[in-house]
Design a protein around this motif. Structure first.
Motif, PDB file in Angstrom:
ATOM      1  N   UNK A 286       0.809  -1.219   0.000  1.00  0.00           N
ATOM      2  CA  UNK A 286       0.000   0.000   0.000  1.00  0.00           C
ATOM      3  C   UNK A 286       0.842   1.269   0.000  1.00  0.00           C
ATOM      4  N   UNK A 287       2.045   1.187   0.537  1.00  0.00           N
ATOM      5  CA  UNK A 287       2.895   2.376   0.634  1.00  0.00           C
ATOM      6  C   UNK A 287       3.782   2.623  -0.570  1.00  0.00           C
ATOM      7  N   UNK A 288       3.719   1.752  -1.604  1.00  0.00           N
ATOM      8  CA  UNK A 288       4.604   1.927  -2.756  1.00  0.00           C
ATOM      9  C   UNK A 288       4.396   3.272  -3.459  1.00  0.00           C
ATOM     10  N   UNK A 289       3.160   3.637  -3.699  1.00  0.00           N
ATOM     11  CA  UNK A 289       2.894   4.913  -4.361  1.00  0.00           C
ATOM     12  C   UNK A 289       3.429   6.083  -3.543  1.00  0.00           C
ATOM     13  N   UNK A 290       3.321   5.978  -2.219  1.00  0.00           N
ATOM     14  CA  UNK A 290       3.830   7.050  -1.354  1.00  0.00           C
ATOM     15  C   UNK A 290       5.358   7.094  -1.389  1.00  0.00           C
ATOM     16  N   UNK A 291       5.988   5.931  -1.481  1.00  0.00           N
ATOM     17  CA  UNK A 291       7.449   5.889  -1.600  1.00  0.00           C
ATOM     18  C   UNK A 291       7.909   6.567  -2.889  1.00  0.00           C
ATOM     19  N   UNK A 292       7.140   6.392  -3.957  1.00  0.00           N
ATOM     20  CA  UNK A 292       7.529   6.923  -5.262  1.00  0.00           C
ATOM     21  C   UNK A 292       7.174   8.396  -5.432  1.00  0.00           C
ATOM     22  N   UNK A 293       6.111   8.839  -4.771  1.00  0.00           N
ATOM     23  CA  UNK A 293       5.585  10.172  -5.002  1.00  0.00           C
ATOM     24  C   UNK A 293       6.632  11.249  -4.749  1.00  0.00           C
ATOM     25  N   UNK A 307       5.595   5.840 -12.113  1.00  0.00           N
ATOM     26  CA  UNK A 307       4.951   7.140 -12.197  1.00  0.00           C
ATOM     27  C   UNK A 307       5.302   7.824 -13.522  1.00  0.00           C
ATOM     28  N   UNK A 308       4.516   8.831 -13.881  1.00  0.00           N
ATOM     29  CA  UNK A 308       4.587   9.422 -15.217  1.00  0.00           C
ATOM     30  C   UNK A 308       5.955  10.009 -15.532  1.00  0.00           C
ATOM     31  N   UNK A 309       6.586  10.682 -14.555  1.00  0.00           N
ATOM     32  CA  UNK A 309       7.870  11.343 -14.815  1.00  0.00           C
ATOM     33  C   UNK A 309       8.959  10.331 -15.142  1.00  0.00           C
TER      34      UNK A 309
END
Length: 343
Positions: A286-293, A307-309
């Motif tokens: 669940x925290x992967x997106x937060x790690x990447x953001x 992610x897009x960038x």
């Protein structure tokens, strides 16, 4: 009592400790010790990620930050009295070293087994990669044609005299340069890698204090080509900056791009192993997106989209991550860089 007294001692020593919980800042230790103590070499918005973990689970987290080597030595020195529950790094080598010293607890976790592919975790489940980063070539497209790069061995290709006076590279602070060189020693052997580093230096390479400075130097025309972690460029371009710098995936007709991981393990002496395991499981799912953001690294979890960038750079073939080689060969990399006169 052990946890409170040890954290007080660490704070008194002037180290960077912060309690992460809803409403708290990344400035100082809270009134009460958190449920988990994280020793971390990672500084990429971790406090925000840990806040999110606390919000979702109710488990509070304290952070003690420094570089990977400093945090590893602290866990070793503190021994059974260490308050550390999690050891988190920006490189695979120190994770291997911590496991080799029996400082990390083997975990039985179907969640982590599914979320983290085998090439990004310890064979005995003592540590797990959480995000990936690629260290590759960046360049000024107005002055450099990408066809000039050696597609088979791009890192070695930068020793070509045609690059004389055109190169920028990172200094020895942090683990980035030594991890790259350790991987090259593993790939080519010590002597050939020494020749490679000496070849870079013979091209009058400009040594920069960090990757951001390197990218800005290319944009400003100080140099034309450099080596950097991909996310520094992704981060800048996501903010509309450094659009005059492009990325080239190194060695795509050879061994592939040097890749490393930021990861973590549960400290063997932890008295909160269950919560610590839950923390790692959350970071890998669940925290992967937060790690990447905001930082634009690549996920280790294959079900999480890039992610897009970072996706804008296109796909690439990575060099296999060999944590044991990065760990065992790190002293050789340090020795080699000193022998070559790399500062």
């Amino acid at each position: 009592m052990r946890r409170t007294s040890r954290l007080a001692a660490l704070t008194a020593a002037g180290l960077a400790v912060a309690t992460v919980a809803s409403g708290c800042s990344f400035l100082g230790l809270g009134d009460e010790p958190g449920d988990l103590q994280v020793y971390t070499g990672r500084h990429y918005g971790s406090e925000e990620v840990f806040k999110k973990f606390t919000e979702e689970t109710g488990i509070t987290v304290d952070i003690l930050s420094g570089d990977d080597a400093e945090m590893l030595e602290r866990v070793r020195t503190e021994g059974a009295d260490s308050p550390a529950d999690i050891y988190m790094t920006v490189s695979a080598g120190p994770l291997w070293s911590a496991a080799d010293d029996d400082l990390l607890e083997p975990l039985t976790s179907p969640v982590l087994d599914e979320a983290v592919p085998a090439q990004y975790r310890d064979a005995d489940d003592r540590w797990f990669g959480l995000v990936r980063r690629a260290r590759t070539v960046v360049y000024d497209p107005e002055k450099v044609d990408a066809k000039e790069f050696d597609a088979t061995d791009t890192y070695a290709g930068l020793t070509d005299p045609k690059w004389k006076g055109r190169l920028c590279m990172r200094d020895l602070s942090g683990a980035y340069t030594t991890s790259l060189v350790a991987s090259l020693i593993d790939l080519h052997g010590y002597d050939k890698t020494l020749e490679m580093v000496e070849g870079w230096l013979a091209n009058d390479v400009e040594i920069m204090g960090n990757d951001v400075e390197l990218l800005e130097a290319i944009s400003a025309g100080t140099c034309e080509v450099g080596i950097t972690n991909h996310y520094y460029l992704a981060r800048a371009q996501a903010e509309g900056e450094l659009e005059d710098v492009e990325l080239y995936w190194a060695s795509q007709k050879g061994a592939g791009v040097h890749e490393n991981i930021s990861g973590a393990g549960v400290v063997a002496t932890s008295d909160a192993k269950s919560k610590a395991q839950k923390f790692l499981e959350w970071l890998a799912t669940d925290g992967q997106d937060d790690m990447l953001e905001g930082n634009h690294e690549y996920p280790v979890n294959p079900t999480v989209p890039v992610d897009a960038a970072a996706a804008a750079f296109g796909s690439f073939t990575p060099m296999a991550v060999d944590a044991e080689a990065y760990g065992k060969l790190n002293p050789d990399a340090v020795k080699l860089l000193a022998e070559a006169g790399y500062k």
